[in-house]
Design a protein around this motif. Structure first.
Motif, PDB file in Angstrom:
ATOM      1  N   GLN A  88      -4.067   9.475  -5.119  1.00 23.03           N
ATOM      2  CA  GLN A  88      -3.953   8.749  -3.855  1.00 23.03           C
ATOM      3  C   GLN A  88      -5.254   8.035  -3.513  1.00 23.03           C
ATOM      4  N   GLY A 111      -7.201  -1.565  -1.560  1.00 19.52           N
ATOM      5  CA  GLY A 111      -8.142  -2.012  -0.536  1.00 19.52           C
ATOM      6  C   GLY A 111      -9.116  -3.057  -1.061  1.00 19.52           C
ATOM      7  N   ILE A 128      -5.661   3.874  -3.221  1.00 17.42           N
ATOM      8  CA  ILE A 128      -6.072   3.288  -1.942  1.00 17.42           C
ATOM      9  C   ILE A 128      -7.296   2.401  -2.136  1.00 17.42           C
ATOM     10  N   MET A 167       1.025   3.996  -2.953  1.00 22.49           N
ATOM     11  CA  MET A 167       0.711   5.400  -2.700  1.00 22.49           C
ATOM     12  C   MET A 167       1.839   6.323  -3.139  1.00 22.49           C
ATOM     13  N   LEU A 185       0.820  -1.209   0.000  1.00 29.69           N
ATOM     14  CA  LEU A 185       0.000   0.000   0.000  1.00 29.69           C
ATOM     15  C   LEU A 185       0.853   1.259   0.000  1.00 29.69           C
TER      16      LEU A 185
END
Length: 393
Positions: A372, A380, A376, A249, A245
């Motif tokens: 971003q 996710g 995410i 990012m 992650l």
């Protein structure tokens, strides 16, 4: 390790039983791992068994051994990889960051080249076909004739109407081409910075990062690697999710800015090729669209200096001067936080929500923020879907 914790006689009996099993079924392979070489020789005795192959384990390579003993290519690659990408958190983070950024760059570049050229050429073609001179002249003729008759009491002569049409057409020729060039530059810039750039990058990274991450997690689920990590006292989410992650990012904004910059560069080449403005006007309008005034009191001096530079017809150094002043203002605010004033300049009673909206909707920050948020969501969703079935086997 079949001989661990056994006395010598019991260990010998186990070795004899293994020999018996090997001889009873010729179609069965045996892999024996042991730290007892004298006992393994009983199992691998060439007089009682055949097709024996011993693979001794050697000490791991280190810097001292690598300096004295030359390594072949395979050993050198293995040794170099062990130095670069180990099992620490930062090692896994850097490995994924290099994978996500470097390996995704060709995909992002090719997609934005195609998209940038297509949108820029379509927009330039539409603006080139847009012709308003005829409609404006017809409207002027319909409106001016009654006006002249009302003011003079006589019908407008042919010479008067010809002079008016000539003057209006000259005014249109002076104002319409720059307006088209400005509209082209602002439209392309706003389109890619605010919408297409982050969205296209997110669509590409859905398969590149999201698919690969979900496949990796599902493979670990199916092969019980996550159970092994729990047995070793390591949480699988800490092992896989957080390095991936954080790397995603960092990689997503880099790839988004790279792709958007490439598309905008191609737009600056397409516009003049279609006869819409010139490169200098395009870059000036593009810079003003990406970096408009940030209406915060701490940045008021920065934008005043930028405006004075622009008014001095030094447009080439305007953005450089502005960014330098902005960096200086931020450094001054970090050195003395009490001087940092984040209140907006357009309200008499500013609230913190106004400042948050002003910063979040600033084009460049909005560009990075959308990248971003998208990445995410991608990681996710991949994490949730891949771990939804804990027992794939």
């Amino acid at each position: 390790e079949p001989f661990t914790g056994l006395d010598y006689d019991a260990a010998v009996s186990v070795a004899q039983q293994l020999v018996s099993l090997r001889n009873s079924d010729k179609h069965t392979a045996l892999v024996l791992i042991s730290h007892e070489p004298h006992l393994t020789k009983l199992v691998m005795d060439p007089q009682t068994t055949s097709h024996n192959q011993v693979v001794p384990l050697k000490p791991p390579l280190n810097k001292s051994s690598s300096s004295s003993v030359p390594l072949n290519k395979q050993q050198h690659r293995r040794y170099h990889k062990s130095l670069c990408f180990g099992t620490q958190f930062l090692d896994r983070f850097w490995e994924r960051l290099v994978d996500y950024t470097v390996m995704s760059s060709p995909l992002i570049a090719l997609a934005f080249v195609a998209c940038g050229l297509a949108i820029a050429m379509l927009t330039a073609d539409l603006l080139q076909r847009l012709e308003i001179s005829g409609k404006v002249l017809e409207l002027v003729e319909e409106e001016v004739k009654p006006l002249i008759k009302m003011l003079t009491g006589n019908e407008a002569s042919t010479f008067q109407m010809m002079a008016i049409r000539f003057k209006v057409k000259g005014m249109l020729n002076q104002t319409v081409p720059p307006a088209k060039a400005t509209l082209f530059a602002i439209g392309i810039t706003k389109l890619f910075v605010l919408e297409v750039g982050p969205l296209l990058t997110a669509l590409l990274l859905c398969g590149r990062i999201g698919g690969s991450y979900a496949g990796k997690i599902a493979t670990m689920q199916a092969t019980n690697q996550n159970k092994l990590l729990r047995t070793l006292g390591i949480h699988p989410v800490w092992w896989t999710l957080w390095p991936s992650l954080l790397a995603a990012m960092v990689a997503a904004p880099i790839l988004t800015v790279m792709g958007t910059g490439l598309a905008l560069y191609l737009g600056g080449w397409v516009g003049p090729w279609y006869g819409i403005g010139d490169a200098a006007q395009y870059w000036t309008e593009m810079q003003n669209s990406i970096f408009p005034p940030l209406r915060l009191k701490s940045m008021e001096a920065f934008w005043t200096e930028t405006a004075s530079t622009a008014n001095a017809d030094d447009s080439d150094s305007c953005t450089v001067t502005g960014m330098t002043s902005m960096v200086s203002a931020l450094q001054d605010a970090i050195a003395n936080p009490t001087r940092l004033d984040l209140r907006v300049t357009y309200s008499n009673q500013p609230a913190w929500k106004d400042s948050l909206i002003e910063v979040a909707t600033y084009p460049f920050f909005y560009h990075l923020l959308k990248a971003q948020v998208f990445i995410i969501i991608i990681v996710g969703v991949a994490e949730c879907v891949a771990r939804s079935r804990p027992n794939l086997t």
